[in-house]
Design a protein around this motif. Structure first.
Motif, PDB file in Angstrom:
ATOM      1  N   ILE A 169      63.493  -2.782 106.117  1.00 43.30           N
ATOM      2  CA  ILE A 169      62.018  -3.976 105.679  1.00 43.30           C
ATOM      3  C   ILE A 169      61.938  -3.628 104.648  1.00 43.30           C
ATOM      4  CG2 ILE A 169      59.849  -4.531 106.315  1.00 43.30           C
ATOM      5  CD1 ILE A 169      60.435  -4.462 108.957  1.00 43.30           C
ATOM      6  N   LEU A 170      61.563  -4.157 103.285  1.00 44.63           N
ATOM      7  CA  LEU A 170      61.095  -3.709 101.631  1.00 44.63           C
ATOM      8  C   LEU A 170      60.697  -4.531 101.101  1.00 44.63           C
ATOM      9  CD1 LEU A 170      64.975  -3.165 102.197  1.00 44.63           C
ATOM     10  CD2 LEU A 170      64.609  -3.670  99.509  1.00 44.63           C
ATOM     11  N   ALA A 171      58.906  -4.025 102.116  1.00 44.34           N
ATOM     12  CA  ALA A 171      57.719  -5.121 101.500  1.00 44.34           C
ATOM     13  C   ALA A 171      57.028  -4.498 100.316  1.00 44.34           C
ATOM     14  CB  ALA A 171      56.701  -4.715 103.053  1.00 44.34           C
ATOM     15  N   ASN A 172      56.717  -6.153  99.662  1.00 43.66           N
ATOM     16  CA  ASN A 172      55.881  -6.154  98.586  1.00 43.66           C
ATOM     17  C   ASN A 172      54.507  -5.212  98.747  1.00 43.66           C
ATOM     18  OD1 ASN A 172      55.767  -6.372  95.925  1.00 43.66           O
ATOM     19  ND2 ASN A 172      54.743  -8.237  96.029  1.00 43.66           N
ATOM     20  N   THR A 173      54.068  -5.244  99.869  1.00 45.64           N
ATOM     21  CA  THR A 173      53.012  -4.262 100.400  1.00 45.64           C
ATOM     22  C   THR A 173      52.558  -3.223 101.007  1.00 45.64           C
ATOM     23  OG1 THR A 173      51.677  -6.612  99.412  1.00 45.64           O
ATOM     24  CG2 THR A 173      50.074  -5.226 100.410  1.00 45.64           C
ATOM     25  N   SER A 174      52.290  -3.975 102.397  1.00 46.20           N
ATOM     26  CA  SER A 174      52.099  -3.270 103.930  1.00 46.20           C
ATOM     27  C   SER A 174      53.149  -3.462 104.667  1.00 46.20           C
ATOM     28  CB  SER A 174      51.331  -2.737 104.374  1.00 46.20           C
ATOM     29  OG  SER A 174      50.530  -3.751 104.678  1.00 46.20           O
ATOM     30  N   ILE A 175      53.312  -2.155 105.185  1.00 46.46           N
ATOM     31  CA  ILE A 175      53.913  -2.332 106.866  1.00 46.46           C
ATOM     32  C   ILE A 175      53.241  -1.705 108.058  1.00 46.46           C
ATOM     33  CG2 ILE A 175      55.687  -2.105 108.039  1.00 46.46           C
ATOM     34  CD1 ILE A 175      57.715  -1.809 105.054  1.00 46.46           C
ATOM     35  N   THR A 176      53.310  -2.855 109.382  1.00 42.58           N
ATOM     36  CA  THR A 176      52.921  -2.006 110.362  1.00 42.58           C
ATOM     37  C   THR A 176      53.702  -2.343 111.344  1.00 42.58           C
ATOM     38  OG1 THR A 176      50.542  -2.389 109.738  1.00 42.58           O
ATOM     39  CG2 THR A 176      50.247  -1.941 111.745  1.00 42.58           C
ATOM     40  N   ALA A 177      53.500  -1.079 112.221  1.00 43.55           N
ATOM     41  CA  ALA A 177      54.726  -0.929 113.315  1.00 43.55           C
ATOM     42  C   ALA A 177      53.669  -0.664 114.594  1.00 43.55           C
ATOM     43  CB  ALA A 177      55.621   0.106 112.672  1.00 43.55           C
ATOM     44  N   THR A 178      53.127  -1.656 115.260  1.00 44.48           N
ATOM     45  CA  THR A 178      52.247  -1.750 116.159  1.00 44.48           C
ATOM     46  C   THR A 178      53.015  -0.800 117.300  1.00 44.48           C
ATOM     47  OG1 THR A 178      53.205  -3.373 117.454  1.00 44.48           O
ATOM     48  CG2 THR A 178      51.329  -3.040 115.846  1.00 44.48           C
ATOM     49  N   THR A 179      52.134  -0.283 118.357  1.00 43.15           N
ATOM     50  CA  THR A 179      52.515   1.018 119.681  1.00 43.15           C
ATOM     51  C   THR A 179      53.724   0.552 120.142  1.00 43.15           C
ATOM     52  OG1 THR A 179      50.145   0.938 120.440  1.00 43.15           O
ATOM     53  CG2 THR A 179      51.311   1.631 121.568  1.00 43.15           C
ATOM     54  N   GLY A 180      54.952   1.631 119.881  1.00 41.55           N
ATOM     55  CA  GLY A 180      56.241   1.456 121.017  1.00 41.55           C
ATOM     56  C   GLY A 180      57.522   0.891 120.405  1.00 41.55           C
ATOM     57  N   ALA A 181      56.715   0.109 118.764  1.00 39.63           N
ATOM     58  CA  ALA A 181      58.370  -0.446 118.039  1.00 39.63           C
ATOM     59  C   ALA A 181      58.832  -0.008 117.792  1.00 39.63           C
ATOM     60  CB  ALA A 181      58.082  -1.202 116.954  1.00 39.63           C
ATOM     61  N   ILE A 182      60.646  -0.163 117.349  1.00 40.00           N
ATOM     62  CA  ILE A 182      61.720   0.653 117.001  1.00 40.00           C
ATOM     63  C   ILE A 182      62.466   0.108 116.709  1.00 40.00           C
ATOM     64  CG2 ILE A 182      63.649   1.354 118.418  1.00 40.00           C
ATOM     65  CD1 ILE A 182      62.544   1.026 120.695  1.00 40.00           C
ATOM     66  N   VAL A 183      63.041   1.020 115.487  1.00 42.46           N
ATOM     67  CA  VAL A 183      63.079   0.523 113.880  1.00 42.46           C
ATOM     68  C   VAL A 183      64.419   1.271 113.554  1.00 42.46           C
ATOM     69  CG1 VAL A 183      62.809  -0.264 111.225  1.00 42.46           C
ATOM     70  CG2 VAL A 183      60.715  -0.303 112.942  1.00 42.46           C
ATOM     71  N   ASP A 184      65.554  -0.069 113.941  1.00 46.94           N
ATOM     72  CA  ASP A 184      67.026   1.303 113.563  1.00 46.94           C
ATOM     73  C   ASP A 184      67.911   0.991 111.806  1.00 46.94           C
ATOM     74  OD1 ASP A 184      69.943   1.487 113.131  1.00 46.94           O
ATOM     75  OD2 ASP A 184      70.973   0.081 114.457  1.00 46.94           O
ATOM     76  N   GLY A 185      66.399   0.674 111.135  1.00 46.18           N
ATOM     77  CA  GLY A 185      67.246   1.372 110.003  1.00 46.18           C
ATOM     78  C   GLY A 185      65.594   1.848 109.257  1.00 46.18           C
ATOM     79  N   ARG A 186      64.931   1.042 108.122  1.00 41.91           N
ATOM     80  CA  ARG A 186      63.777   1.568 107.465  1.00 41.91           C
ATOM     81  C   ARG A 186      62.572   0.548 106.912  1.00 41.91           C
ATOM     82  NH1 ARG A 186      68.559   1.395 104.622  1.00 41.91           N
ATOM     83  NH2 ARG A 186      69.735   3.287 104.322  1.00 41.91           N
ATOM     84  N   LEU A 187      61.821   1.163 106.866  1.00 47.29           N
ATOM     85  CA  LEU A 187      60.428   0.510 106.582  1.00 47.29           C
ATOM     86  C   LEU A 187      59.499   1.296 105.345  1.00 47.29           C
ATOM     87  CD1 LEU A 187      58.531   1.726 109.841  1.00 47.29           C
ATOM     88  CD2 LEU A 187      59.552  -0.302 109.525  1.00 47.29           C
ATOM     89  N   LEU A 188      59.990   0.165 103.818  1.00 51.23           N
ATOM     90  CA  LEU A 188      59.640   0.821 103.193  1.00 51.23           C
ATOM     91  C   LEU A 188      59.097  -0.470 102.102  1.00 51.23           C
ATOM     92  CD1 LEU A 188      63.905   0.908 101.756  1.00 51.23           C
ATOM     93  CD2 LEU A 188      61.617   3.110 103.855  1.00 51.23           C
ATOM     94  N   ALA A 189      57.713   0.199 101.535  1.00 53.72           N
ATOM     95  CA  ALA A 189      56.941   0.013 101.427  1.00 53.72           C
ATOM     96  C   ALA A 189      56.535  -0.120  99.874  1.00 53.72           C
ATOM     97  CB  ALA A 189      55.561  -0.405 102.047  1.00 53.72           C
ATOM     98  N   LEU A 190      56.271  -0.973  99.070  1.00 53.03           N
ATOM     99  CA  LEU A 190      56.155  -0.815  97.134  1.00 53.03           C
ATOM    100  C   LEU A 190      55.389  -1.100  97.241  1.00 53.03           C
ATOM    101  CD1 LEU A 190      58.865  -3.456  96.084  1.00 53.03           C
ATOM    102  CD2 LEU A 190      58.513  -1.007  95.149  1.00 53.03           C
ATOM    103  N   GLY A 191      54.123  -1.367  98.041  1.00 56.98           N
ATOM    104  CA  GLY A 191      53.018  -1.295  97.062  1.00 56.98           C
ATOM    105  C   GLY A 191      51.802  -0.875  98.051  1.00 56.98           C
ATOM    106  N   ALA A 192      51.750  -0.614  99.256  1.00 57.51           N
ATOM    107  CA  ALA A 192      50.298  -0.373  99.824  1.00 57.51           C
ATOM    108  C   ALA A 192      51.368   1.064 101.281  1.00 57.51           C
ATOM    109  CB  ALA A 192      49.311  -1.180 100.768  1.00 57.51           C
ATOM    110  N   ALA A 193      50.345   0.926 102.014  1.00 55.72           N
ATOM    111  CA  ALA A 193      51.089   1.634 103.125  1.00 55.72           C
ATOM    112  C   ALA A 193      51.585   1.025 104.378  1.00 55.72           C
ATOM    113  CB  ALA A 193      49.195   2.021 104.045  1.00 55.72           C
ATOM    114  N   VAL A 194      51.776   2.497 105.446  1.00 53.79           N
ATOM    115  CA  VAL A 194      52.850   1.712 106.414  1.00 53.79           C
ATOM    116  C   VAL A 194      51.970   2.780 107.583  1.00 53.79           C
ATOM    117  CG1 VAL A 194      54.720   2.680 107.576  1.00 53.79           C
ATOM    118  CG2 VAL A 194      54.950   1.962 104.928  1.00 53.79           C
TER     119      VAL A 194
END
Length: 602
Positions: A169-194
């Motif tokens: 995920i290439l997000a311009n602002t933020s990324i939220t992974a809620t309880t138990g979410a699985i990511v086979d990849g990357r969480l990449l935020a340009l503008g704010a928080a993860v």
């Protein structure tokens, strides 16, 4: 076709943020974790990171810079198709997809099918958000890889509790992974928080090699070496020093990639038509498994050996006995041939000239007979890859006209009045074109006049006619510097009508009477009237009887001057007329009116 999004230094990060990374629970990040330029990391522990945590350091700053480049690359890739907002329950093939509504939702299984191509790339682009539900899972089939899946999100992404997302995920602002979410990849935020909560984030293996043959520039000709190139990348980064073999030509060729990952070689094709070119990595010292990776093929068109062509250009007006410019273009497979010897035939004598840098040969032919003639051009020598010597153009047919003739035409003349200068003009042409600077003499008036033609071939003079009736006017060319034999040419005569002079002043009939009861100061009086046509007010008119002035009057708005009770002597009443005289426009005009006794005379 979608291509890998280059992540550069960001490729090793499972989580990368701009302002903060916060975690709740036992999150595991299999890879690096970083924040930049002025953020903070919290929740590790209890969360764990298998790689390195970078907080506002140079490594995180570089990763953010490379992420921005990757985000722009994904944003600008051409769209394969526009799909509905909801991705759940669908199967998609490699390509670039954007949302019909500008946002994506994932509330069911999304299947990505690479159709047996391990290098297949999937890119999803949304103007605003990506939101997955608890059942929003991404499944990979057909050799699809999570390292080849990218989510470009215009604002923020939210992953539902227990959902599984594959790709980066290439997000311009933020990324939220809620309880138990699985990511086979990357969480990449340009503008704010993860924001994380008991998640598993696994960075895909950095071992994906890709070889892409570049489009062939310029024409491909049978028997001529053609440059070919291919780009070798490992997870989007160039691979230098790799051995690449190009296939598809008469013989394979093996070359080595440069620091930009580009291998450039040369293939020769022996047959015209279509050919397929591919590139195979035969050796590469890199973390990627590049050896044996084959590019997608590209199809090229191989054209026959170049041929020479000679084309004679259209010829303008051609006149018997006059040199005529002729030209021809010599090309080799459409490109100009300079320095070629070209012989023109069809005139009285052949002429040989040489082509210039534009491949144009220009000469001059003379034709001695009026009618049609055929002109051809033959290449007699040419130093070029084409076989030009002996090539003959298609013939062109031209019309040869007789020598130009001179013509003089006197123009119609307007009203002509005895004694008044009259403008006359004539047009002198040579084969229909105007002749300037020619001397033309007009005859038919009291005195001949000679004038010169202007740029339009028009001569304008002035003749005076002293006798009323008909007169004949002609124009003769006495000198002309032109290709035509103009000197001595005489126009056809025109006949004009010369009218007598007319006066704008007229005198009305008048009568005299005895001035009773007391004949003072004159025994006889008369009322005299003159009219000016066209009407002009304020003109002084003097009236004469027997040559003696009897008074003046001024014309009114109607142009009428009236002299009332003009005194007459006994000698003047014997005259049968009176005269009115006035000056109009600087010219003296006069008119005569009758003068008779009134009835009754008293």
């Amino acid at each position: 076709m979608a291509t890998l999004v280059p992540l550069g230094a960001a490729a090793t990060y499972g989580v990368l943020a701009n302002t903060a990374i916060t975690n709740t629970g036992l999150t595991v990040v299999a890879g690096d974790l970083g924040v930049s330029p002025a953020g903070a990391v919290s929740g590790f522990p209890p969360g764990t990171v298998t790689g390195t945590i970078h907080v506002n350091d140079a490594a995180a700053a570089q990763a953010q810079a490379d992420l921005l480049i990757g985000y722009g690359n994904a944003l600008l890739q051409p769209v394969t198709a526009t799909v509905p907002t909801e991705l759940g329950g669908t199967t998609l093939f490699p390509g670039v997809y954007n949302s019909a509504s500008g946002t994506f939702s994932l509330n069911g299984p999304l299947t990505l099918d690479a159709q047996g191509d391990p290098n297949a790339v999937f890119i999803f682009k949304t103007n605003t958000t990506l939101i997955s539900g608890a059942a929003g899972n991404v499944n990979l089939i057909g050799l699809a890889q999570s390292s080849h899946v990218f989510w470009q999100v215009g604002s923020s992404a939210t992953l539902g509790a227990g959902s599984t997302l594959r790709g980066s995920i290439l997000a311009n602002t933020s990324i939220t992974a809620t309880t138990g979410a699985i990511v086979d990849g990357r969480l990449l935020a340009l503008g704010a928080a993860v924001t994380l909560d008991t998640n598993a984030v696994t960075v895909p293996a950095l071992t994906t090699c890709q070889v892409v043959v570049q489009p062939v520039v310029g024409p491909v000709v049978v028997g001529q070496p053609t440059p070919v190139s291919a780009l070798v990348t490992c997870n989007g980064l160039p691979v230098s020093g790799a051995s690449v073999t190009f296939n598809g030509g008469a013989a394979p060729v093996t070359v080595t990639t440069n620091v930009a990952g580009v291998a450039t070689g040369s293939l020769t094709f022996n047959t015209a038509g279509t050919a397929t070119v591919s590139a195979t990595v035969t050796a590469a010292g890199t973390a990627c498994s590049c050896t044996g990776v084959v590019s997608a093929p590209i199809t090229i068109t191989v054209t026959p050996q170049p041929s020479c062509q000679v084309v004679v250009q259209p010829v303008g007006p051609v006149v018997v006995g006059q040199p005529t410019s002729v030209s021809a273009v010599v090309t080799c497979n459409g490109l100009p041939v300079s320095g070629a010897s070209v012989t023109f035939n069809g005139g009285a004598v052949p002429v040989t000239v040489t082509t210039n840098a534009a491949g144009v040969a220009t000469g001059s032919l003379t034709f001695n007979t009026a009618g049609t003639a055929t002109v051809t051009a033959t290449v007699t020598a040419a130093g070029t890859a084409c076989s030009c010597t002996g090539v003959v153009s298609a013939p062109i047919t031209i019309t040869v006209t007789p020598q130009p003739s001179c013509q003089v035409v006197v123009q119609p003349v307007g009203p002509v009045v005895v004694g008044q200068p009259t403008s006359v003009s004539a047009v002198v042409t040579c084969n229909g074109l105007p002749v300037s600077g020619a001397s033309v003499t007009f005859n038919g008036g009291a005195v001949p006049v000679t004038v010169t033609t202007n740029a339009a071939g028009v001569a304008t003079g002035s003749l005076t006619f002293n006798t009323a009736g008909t007169a004949t006017v002609t124009a003769t060319v006495t000198a002309a510097g032109t290709a035509c034999s103009c000197t001595g040419v005489v126009s056809a005569p025109i006949t004009i009508t010369v009218t007598p002079q007319t006066s704008p002043l007229s005198a009305s009939p008048a009568c005299w009477r005895v001035n009773l009861p007391f004949p003072i100061p004159h025994l006889f009086v008369a009322t005299l009237k003159a009219t000016l046509t066209p009407a002009q007010a304020g003109v002084t008119v003097t009236f004469y009887v027997s040559g003696l002035p009897v008074g003046t009057a001024v014309t009114n708005a109607s142009g009428v001057a009236t002299l009332n009770n003009a005194g007459l002597s006994i000698l003047q009443i014997s005259a049968s007329s009176y005269t009115a005289v006035a000056t109009v426009g600087g010219t003296t005009v006069q008119a005569t009116g009758s003068l008779v006794p009134c009835f009754p005379p008293a």
